[in-house]
Design a protein around this motif. Structure first.
Motif, short mmCIF file in Angstrom:
data_model
loop_
_atom_site.label_atom_id
_atom_site.label_comp_id
_atom_site.label_asym_id
_atom_site.label_seq_id
_atom_site.Cartn_x
_atom_site.Cartn_y
_atom_site.Cartn_z
N TRP A 1 0.81 -1.23 -0.15
CA TRP A 1 -0.27 -0.54 -0.03
C TRP A 1 0.92 1.06 0.03
N THR A 2 0.02 2.54 -0.55
CA THR A 2 -0.51 3.09 -1.38
C THR A 2 -0.68 2.65 -2.22
N VAL A 3 -0.85 2.43 -3.82
CA VAL A 3 0.03 2.09 -4.79
C VAL A 3 -1.26 3.25 -5.95
N ASN A 4 -0.51 4.06 -5.95
CA ASN A 4 -2.04 4.38 -6.82
C ASN A 4 -1.11 5.17 -8.79
N ASP A 5 0.20 5.15 -8.77
CA ASP A 5 1.19 4.64 -10.25
C ASP A 5 1.65 4.03 -10.71
N PRO A 6 0.50 3.86 -11.93
CA PRO A 6 0.94 2.84 -13.18
C PRO A 6 1.96 2.33 -12.86
N ALA A 7 3.53 2.58 -13.28
CA ALA A 7 4.71 2.32 -13.51
C ALA A 7 5.13 1.79 -11.85
N LEU A 8 4.57 2.13 -11.05
CA LEU A 8 4.75 1.32 -9.20
C LEU A 8 4.35 0.34 -9.71
N MET A 9 2.61 -0.08 -9.79
CA MET A 9 1.91 -1.59 -10.06
C MET A 9 2.53 -2.53 -10.57
N LYS A 10 3.04 -2.03 -12.40
CA LYS A 10 4.00 -2.70 -12.80
C LYS A 10 5.14 -3.14 -12.16
N ARG A 11 6.25 -2.02 -11.91
CA ARG A 11 6.98 -3.25 -10.92
C ARG A 11 7.08 -3.88 -10.03
N LEU A 12 5.78 -3.48 -9.16
CA LEU A 12 5.23 -4.05 -7.72
C LEU A 12 4.85 -5.91 -8.00
N ALA A 13 4.10 -5.39 -9.44
CA ALA A 13 4.23 -6.97 -9.74
C ALA A 13 5.30 -7.85 -10.59
N SER A 14 5.53 -7.33 -10.79
CA SER A 14 7.14 -7.81 -11.49
C SER A 14 8.00 -7.85 -10.35
N LEU A 15 8.29 -7.42 -9.38
CA LEU A 15 9.05 -8.15 -7.69
C LEU A 15 7.95 -9.31 -7.51
N GLY A 16 6.48 -9.47 -7.31
CA GLY A 16 5.77 -10.78 -7.30
C GLY A 16 4.99 -10.73 -6.98
N VAL A 17 4.67 -9.52 -5.71
CA VAL A 17 3.81 -9.39 -5.24
C VAL A 17 2.90 -9.77 -4.53
N GLY B 1 -9.77 0.77 -10.24
CA GLY B 1 -10.53 0.52 -12.01
C GLY B 1 -9.24 0.61 -12.61
N LEU B 2 -8.01 2.21 -12.41
CA LEU B 2 -6.64 2.76 -12.56
C LEU B 2 -6.10 1.53 -12.49
N ALA B 3 -5.97 0.30 -11.32
CA ALA B 3 -5.00 -0.70 -11.05
C ALA B 3 -5.60 -1.67 -12.12
N LEU B 4 -6.65 -2.13 -12.65
CA LEU B 4 -7.62 -3.40 -13.57
C LEU B 4 -6.88 -3.26 -14.50
N ALA B 5 -6.91 -1.55 -14.85
CA ALA B 5 -6.49 -1.61 -16.12
C ALA B 5 -5.20 -1.34 -16.21
N THR B 6 -4.25 -1.53 -16.14
CA THR B 6 -3.11 -1.04 -15.28
C THR B 6 -2.75 -3.30 -15.50
N LEU B 7 -2.96 -3.62 -15.00
CA LEU B 7 -2.60 -4.72 -14.64
C LEU B 7 -3.35 -5.99 -14.82
N GLY B 8 -4.46 -5.68 -15.47
CA GLY B 8 -5.19 -7.10 -15.93
C GLY B 8 -6.30 -6.89 -16.28
N GLU B 9 -7.68 -7.85 -16.52
CA GLU B 9 -9.22 -8.16 -16.69
C GLU B 9 -9.31 -9.36 -15.08
N SER B 10 -8.66 -9.86 -15.00
CA SER B 10 -9.12 -11.11 -13.90
C SER B 10 -9.27 -11.22 -12.97
#
Length: 242
Positions: free
Chosen positions: A206-222, A231-240
């Motif tokens: 938390w609290t993650v509002n920047d799309p670039a940071l969302m992608k970086r954290l996802a790549s770390l395996g959080v 809504g922004l996070a869903l659009a950034t990280l995928g639909e499901s």
């Protein structure tokens, strides 16, 4: 897949911790939420972040000084995004009845030993009544709260909220047999994420509002992120997000 939790509902789009905010989160298709709890004077679980009423309602005094019936009539849309209709402080029971989230992170702020025990028992009773024990994790940065959870409601999953780096969050999480680590994004390093996951912890950032940071954290395996903009996070990280 990195899961998404709406922070206090959809705090960036609607008044935080209100029914409107949680409904907004669900409308985006985000099925998980994080919220904050305080007890009213008469012992009901109210969904509000601060112990004081000032920031979100403009009223003086503390949540604990007011009965639930009065709190549920106070408009909590102050200081947030513009909203036309009044947004009362919700009772947790109202959200359980109206918002079909798949999982809830229920954060309990610091409390005295007595108050921590009362809060934990109230959550346990309400979650049992609504058949939601398997769909909640109670989180806190307070050792009193984590101790009360271990002692009084060991069947409820626990999560440590870690905001500062001066204590080893993995050690504290282990001490209270937590299953989730809610880690402030500034404390998130690849090594810490890897160690936490080795320890069997669900790592929620938390609290993650920047799309670039969302992608970086996802790549770390959080395992999940908590965001004001689901809504922004869903659009950034995928639909499901099922």
């Amino acid at each position: 897949m990195t899961l998404i939790y709406g922070h206090r509902g959809a705090r960036g789009e609607a008044p935080e911790n209100t029914l409107a905010s949680f409904q907004q989160c669900l409308e985006h298709g985000v099925q998980r939420c994080e919220l904050d709890l305080h007890l009213s004077r008469d012992g009901e679980l109210m969904v509000i972040h601060d112990p004081s009423l000032k920031r979100t309602t403009g009223r003086r005094g503390k949540v604990v000084e007011h009965d639930a019936a009065d709190l549920a009539g106070y408009d909590a849309r102050h200081g947030g995004p513009g909203w036309k209709q009044p947004c009362p402080i919700p009772r947790l029971v109202e959200l359980f009845e109206k918002c079909p989230f798949e999982h809830w992170q229920l954060e309990v702020k610091s409390a005295s030993r007595t108050r921590a025990a009362r809060t934990v028992l109230a959550i346990q009773a309400l979650a049992r009544e609504h058949g939601l024990l398997e769909r909640i994790t109670v989180t806190s940065s307070s050792r009193e709260v984590l101790r009360a959870l271990l002692r009084l409601a060991p069947e409820i999953p626990r999560g440590l909220v870690a905001e500062y780096g001066w204590l080893d969050p993995l050690k504290v999480a282990r001490q209270y047999d937590c299953s989730l680590l809610a880690l402030k994004w500034t404390l998130c390093t690849p090594e810490r994420v890897a160690k936490a996951r080795q320890q069997g912890l669900h790592v929620s950032i938390w609290t993650v509002n920047d799309p670039a940071l969302m992608k970086r954290l996802a790549s770390l395996g959080v395992d999940s992120i908590i965001t004001d903009f689901p809504g922004l996070a869903l659009a950034t990280l995928g639909e499901s997000q099922g």
